[in-house]
Enzyme design. Structure first.
Site, PDB file in Angstrom:
ATOM      1  N   ARG A 128       0.859  -1.185   0.000  1.00 38.24           N
ATOM      2  CA  ARG A 128       0.000   0.000   0.000  1.00 38.24           C
ATOM      3  C   ARG A 128       0.895   1.234   0.000  1.00 38.24           C
ATOM      4  O   ARG A 128       1.864   1.292   0.760  1.00 38.24           O
ATOM      5  CB  ARG A 128      -0.879  -0.031   1.246  1.00 38.24           C
ATOM      6  CG  ARG A 128      -1.767   1.177   1.379  1.00 38.24           C
ATOM      7  CD  ARG A 128      -2.645   1.071   2.617  1.00 38.24           C
ATOM      8  NE  ARG A 128      -2.310   2.096   3.572  1.00 38.24           N
ATOM      9  CZ  ARG A 128      -3.170   2.603   4.452  1.00 38.24           C
ATOM     10  NH1 ARG A 128      -4.412   2.146   4.516  1.00 38.24           N
ATOM     11  NH2 ARG A 128      -2.801   3.529   5.294  1.00 38.24           N
ATOM     12  N   TYR A 140      -3.252  11.278   6.926  1.00 37.77           N
ATOM     13  CA  TYR A 140      -3.657   9.947   7.376  1.00 37.77           C
ATOM     14  C   TYR A 140      -2.855   8.878   6.611  1.00 37.77           C
ATOM     15  O   TYR A 140      -2.477   9.080   5.452  1.00 37.77           O
ATOM     16  CB  TYR A 140      -5.158   9.733   7.081  1.00 37.77           C
ATOM     17  CG  TYR A 140      -5.408   9.547   5.604  1.00 37.77           C
ATOM     18  CD1 TYR A 140      -5.513  10.632   4.761  1.00 37.77           C
ATOM     19  CD2 TYR A 140      -5.450   8.273   5.042  1.00 37.77           C
ATOM     20  CE1 TYR A 140      -5.658  10.482   3.410  1.00 37.77           C
ATOM     21  CE2 TYR A 140      -5.599   8.097   3.675  1.00 37.77           C
ATOM     22  CZ  TYR A 140      -5.700   9.206   2.869  1.00 37.77           C
ATOM     23  OH  TYR A 140      -5.815   9.038   1.523  1.00 37.77           O
ATOM     24  N   ASP A 191      -5.124   4.003  -0.273  1.00 39.17           N
ATOM     25  CA  ASP A 191      -6.298   4.290   0.553  1.00 39.17           C
ATOM     26  C   ASP A 191      -6.633   5.781   0.472  1.00 39.17           C
ATOM     27  O   ASP A 191      -5.813   6.621   0.829  1.00 39.17           O
ATOM     28  CB  ASP A 191      -5.991   3.895   2.011  1.00 39.17           C
ATOM     29  CG  ASP A 191      -7.218   3.906   2.891  1.00 39.17           C
ATOM     30  OD1 ASP A 191      -8.275   4.391   2.456  1.00 39.17           O
ATOM     31  OD2 ASP A 191      -7.111   3.415   4.039  1.00 39.17           O
ATOM     32  N   HIS A 193      -9.299   6.980   2.024  1.00 40.39           N
ATOM     33  CA  HIS A 193      -9.864   7.243   3.353  1.00 40.39           C
ATOM     34  C   HIS A 193     -11.061   8.188   3.325  1.00 40.39           C
ATOM     35  O   HIS A 193     -11.155   9.126   4.127  1.00 40.39           O
ATOM     36  CB  HIS A 193      -8.774   7.753   4.313  1.00 40.39           C
ATOM     37  CG  HIS A 193      -8.826   7.099   5.655  1.00 40.39           C
ATOM     38  ND1 HIS A 193      -9.534   7.632   6.704  1.00 40.39           N
ATOM     39  CD2 HIS A 193      -8.288   5.946   6.118  1.00 40.39           C
ATOM     40  CE1 HIS A 193      -9.419   6.845   7.753  1.00 40.39           C
ATOM     41  NE2 HIS A 193      -8.667   5.797   7.429  1.00 40.39           N
ATOM     42  N   GLU A 217      -8.928   2.529  -2.488  1.00 39.81           N
ATOM     43  CA  GLU A 217      -9.769   2.170  -1.327  1.00 39.81           C
ATOM     44  C   GLU A 217     -10.565   3.359  -0.800  1.00 39.81           C
ATOM     45  O   GLU A 217     -10.040   4.462  -0.710  1.00 39.81           O
ATOM     46  CB  GLU A 217      -8.822   1.646  -0.247  1.00 39.81           C
ATOM     47  CG  GLU A 217      -9.464   1.318   1.081  1.00 39.81           C
ATOM     48  CD  GLU A 217      -8.419   0.735   2.024  1.00 39.81           C
ATOM     49  OE1 GLU A 217      -7.466   0.075   1.532  1.00 39.81           O
ATOM     50  OE2 GLU A 217      -8.534   0.951   3.235  1.00 39.81           O
ATOM     51  N   GLU A 243     -14.291  -1.254   5.161  1.00 40.69           N
ATOM     52  CA  GLU A 243     -13.727  -1.434   6.506  1.00 40.69           C
ATOM     53  C   GLU A 243     -14.652  -0.881   7.582  1.00 40.69           C
ATOM     54  O   GLU A 243     -14.577  -1.326   8.722  1.00 40.69           O
ATOM     55  CB  GLU A 243     -12.315  -0.844   6.612  1.00 40.69           C
ATOM     56  CG  GLU A 243     -12.260   0.663   6.486  1.00 40.69           C
ATOM     57  CD  GLU A 243     -10.835   1.211   6.545  1.00 40.69           C
ATOM     58  OE1 GLU A 243      -9.964   0.659   5.865  1.00 40.69           O
ATOM     59  OE2 GLU A 243     -10.611   2.193   7.263  1.00 40.69           O
ATOM     60  N   ARG A 264     -13.979  -4.987   1.962  1.00 50.68           N
ATOM     61  CA  ARG A 264     -12.953  -4.961   3.015  1.00 50.68           C
ATOM     62  C   ARG A 264     -13.479  -5.217   4.419  1.00 50.68           C
ATOM     63  O   ARG A 264     -12.839  -4.876   5.413  1.00 50.68           O
ATOM     64  CB  ARG A 264     -12.218  -3.619   2.952  1.00 50.68           C
ATOM     65  CG  ARG A 264     -11.238  -3.615   1.793  1.00 50.68           C
ATOM     66  CD  ARG A 264     -10.417  -2.375   1.685  1.00 50.68           C
ATOM     67  NE  ARG A 264      -9.961  -1.783   2.923  1.00 50.68           N
ATOM     68  CZ  ARG A 264      -8.948  -2.246   3.653  1.00 50.68           C
ATOM     69  NH1 ARG A 264      -8.291  -3.303   3.278  1.00 50.68           N
ATOM     70  NH2 ARG A 264      -8.610  -1.623   4.768  1.00 50.68           N
ATOM     71  N   GLU A 320      -4.944  -7.147   4.335  1.00 51.00           N
ATOM     72  CA  GLU A 320      -4.068  -6.097   4.870  1.00 51.00           C
ATOM     73  C   GLU A 320      -3.277  -6.649   6.049  1.00 51.00           C
ATOM     74  O   GLU A 320      -3.823  -7.370   6.890  1.00 51.00           O
ATOM     75  CB  GLU A 320      -4.921  -4.904   5.328  1.00 51.00           C
ATOM     76  CG  GLU A 320      -4.106  -3.743   5.865  1.00 51.00           C
ATOM     77  CD  GLU A 320      -4.963  -2.544   6.250  1.00 51.00           C
ATOM     78  OE1 GLU A 320      -6.195  -2.712   6.423  1.00 51.00           O
ATOM     79  OE2 GLU A 320      -4.396  -1.441   6.382  1.00 51.00           O
ATOM     80  N   TRP A 383     -12.613  12.176   8.064  1.00 56.30           N
ATOM     81  CA  TRP A 383     -11.238  11.715   8.346  1.00 56.30           C
ATOM     82  C   TRP A 383     -11.082  10.352   7.786  1.00 56.30           C
ATOM     83  O   TRP A 383     -10.591   9.735   7.166  1.00 56.30           O
ATOM     84  CB  TRP A 383     -10.943  11.662   9.857  1.00 56.30           C
ATOM     85  CG  TRP A 383      -9.498  11.267  10.064  1.00 56.30           C
ATOM     86  CD1 TRP A 383      -8.412  12.073   9.931  1.00 56.30           C
ATOM     87  CD2 TRP A 383      -8.995   9.964  10.373  1.00 56.30           C
ATOM     88  NE1 TRP A 383      -7.272  11.350  10.140  1.00 56.30           N
ATOM     89  CE2 TRP A 383      -7.580  10.052  10.408  1.00 56.30           C
ATOM     90  CE3 TRP A 383      -9.595   8.715  10.611  1.00 56.30           C
ATOM     91  CZ2 TRP A 383      -6.760   8.948  10.681  1.00 56.30           C
ATOM     92  CZ3 TRP A 383      -8.785   7.626  10.877  1.00 56.30           C
ATOM     93  CH2 TRP A 383      -7.372   7.752  10.926  1.00 56.30           C
TER      94      TRP A 383
HETATM   95  C1  CS2 Z   1      -7.096   2.319   7.459  1.00 56.81           C
HETATM   96  C2  CS2 Z   1      -7.140   2.118   8.929  1.00 56.81           C
HETATM   97  O1  CS2 Z   1      -5.936   0.259   7.388  1.00 56.81           O
HETATM   98  C3  CS2 Z   1      -6.674   1.016   6.780  1.00 56.81           C
HETATM   99  O2  CS2 Z   1      -7.046   0.821   5.652  1.00 56.81           O
HETATM  100  O3  CS2 Z   1      -8.188   2.861   6.828  1.00 56.81           O
HETATM  101  O4  CS2 Z   1      -5.858   2.435   9.386  1.00 56.81           O
HETATM  102  C4  CS2 Z   1      -8.170   2.913   9.742  1.00 56.81           C
HETATM  103  O5  CS2 Z   1      -7.904   4.281   9.665  1.00 56.81           O
HETATM  104  C5  CS2 Z   1      -8.084   2.470  11.180  1.00 56.81           C
HETATM  105  O6  CS2 Z   1      -8.177   1.090  11.267  1.00 56.81           O
HETATM  106  C6  CS2 Z   1      -9.161   3.143  12.001  1.00 56.81           C
HETATM  107  O7  CS2 Z   1      -9.155   2.620  13.290  1.00 56.81           O
HETATM  108 MG    MG Z   2      -8.567   1.986   4.901  1.00 54.96          MG
END
Ligand code: CS2
Ligand code: MG
Length: 383
Positions: A128, A140, A191, A193, A217, A243, A264, A320, A383
């Protein structure tokens, strides 16, 4: 969480909901545990239905993480009673190992390239890519120090600043450098996000097409699922999402309308092994593969359980993998292992992971919330 049967068999489950941990702990302690006393631990499906339908209030991350913890522990128990690793109970192996992706992240592109080289040297087949964005203080998904990732850093959320313009202008150049340096075969994911609108995500997907990502993602916040159709109409960059999804109902439309390529969802936030299998079975009918979340806030118990699912399902995509720090690994002794870019589930009866409660007691609970995000003019953003 630990579930102990009258016969003295113990099963473990993960109930971690990053930043909202105590809500799940209370849900379990105050509402679920009293109803579990005296139930038959062999009745996994019935217990799942009992906790899901029986609560009247369905779904949501708190409820589904609590159900997941119980469900996972019951699968662990069933494996121990049968004398088999859980993946054998799920139909046995469908592949040699579970292909994982590691996190190559750094503030600068040169730093990212160094990280990618490290993963390639360690045998990873997928990586990634997250990089700092010029003009933004922190982003992030970028490690904050060597081996230090966890973004949940304070009881009251810290605040970050975001600029979609700066981000969209920068990201393609990062992937251009990575492909130039490492060639076309390394699988790459990125990602977003939940930061973009559908048309912005469409532009990003298009601009990344020359670099053939395995997935982009969470391109947009997924509440408005129609947005994925717009992205889809514009780009062949595959899409991964899920996720923050908790149930098959969150995935149904995106899967059945073939608006995504990877789902995911994972054991802890989507109702445990029982429900995750149901999601992946639906996905298999629509060319959608798994890509389970595996950040470090998901414990080794969740990862151990995820690997049993990953190795057995027909439509596995990627898993992941962010290795936990040594202290975490010590609290959760486990026998899954990494080798040549694959994670291998435990061969022990059950899940092959435990919780050392004495050691865990040395790390008292410290509240830590995930950050919030604002645009440069102060507007609150995802976020
Ligand atoms: C992220 C995560 O791993 C990922 O893809 O989106 O780090 C996510 O921010 C955290 O698991 C939130 O707790
Ligand atoms: Mg993610």
């Amino acid at each position: 969480m630990k579930v102990v049967t009258d016969d003295g068999v113990t099963g473990v489950g993960d109930a971690t909901l990053n930043g909202r941990e105590l809500a799940v702990a209370s849900y379990l302690r105050d509402h679920v545990v009293p109803a579990l006393i005296g139930r038959d631990p062999a009745r996994i499906e019935d217990t799942w239905q009992y906790l899901y339908k029986g609560a009247y209030w369905r779904r949501g991350p708190v409820t589904m993480s609590a159900i997941a913890a119980v469900d996972t522990a019951l699968w662990d128990i069933k494996g121990k009673v049968a004398g088999l690793p859980v993946y054998q109970l799920l139909g046995g192996r469908s592949r040699a190992g579970v292909t994982v992706y590691g996190h190559a992240s750094a503030a600068t592109v040169d730093g990212v390239l160094t990280e990618v080289a490290r993963f390639v040297k360690d045998g990873y087949r997928a990586v990634r890519i997250q990089a700092g964005v010029p003009g933004l203080a922190g982003v992030y998904g970028v490690h904050i120090g060597p081996g230090v990732y966890e973004p949940a850093d304070a009881a009251v959320p810290s605040e970050a600043v975001w600029s979609t313009v700066r981000y969209l202008n920068h990201v393609p150049s990062v992937f251009a450098r990575v492909r130039e340096e490492f060639g076309p075969d390394l699988r790459l994911v990125h990602d977003v996000h939940h930061r973009l609108t559908p048309i912005e995500a469409a532009r990003l997907g298009k601009s990344l097409e020359p670099y053939a990502l395995t997935w982009m993602e969470d391109p947009v916040p997924a509440e408005l699922q129609e947005g994925f159709r717009l992205i889809r109409q514009h780009t062949t960059t595959p899409i991964a999402v899920g996720e923050v999804f908790n149930s098959v109902w969150d995935c149904q439309r995106l899967v059945t309308e073939q608006l995504i390529d990877y789902v995911r969802t994972t054991v802890v936030h989507a109702g445990g092994i029982t429900h995750l299998r149901r999601i992946f079975d639906l996905a298999a009918l629509y060319h959608v593969r798994s890509g389970s979340h595996g950040a470090t806030d998901l414990s080794p118990v969740c990862l151990a359980a995820a690997l049993h699912v990953d190795i057995s399902i027909p439509n596995f995509g990627l898993q992941e993998y962010m290795p936990h720090v040594a202290d975490t690994d010590a609290v959760f002794p486990h026998t899954y292992r990494f080798e040549d870019g694959f994670l291998h589930p435990s061969e022990e009866p059950g899940l092959g992971v435990d919780i050392d409660e004495d050691l865990a007691a040395r790390y008292p609970y410290r509240p830590a919330a995930l950050p919030v995000n604002r645009l440069e003019d102060g507007t609150l953003h995802s976020w």
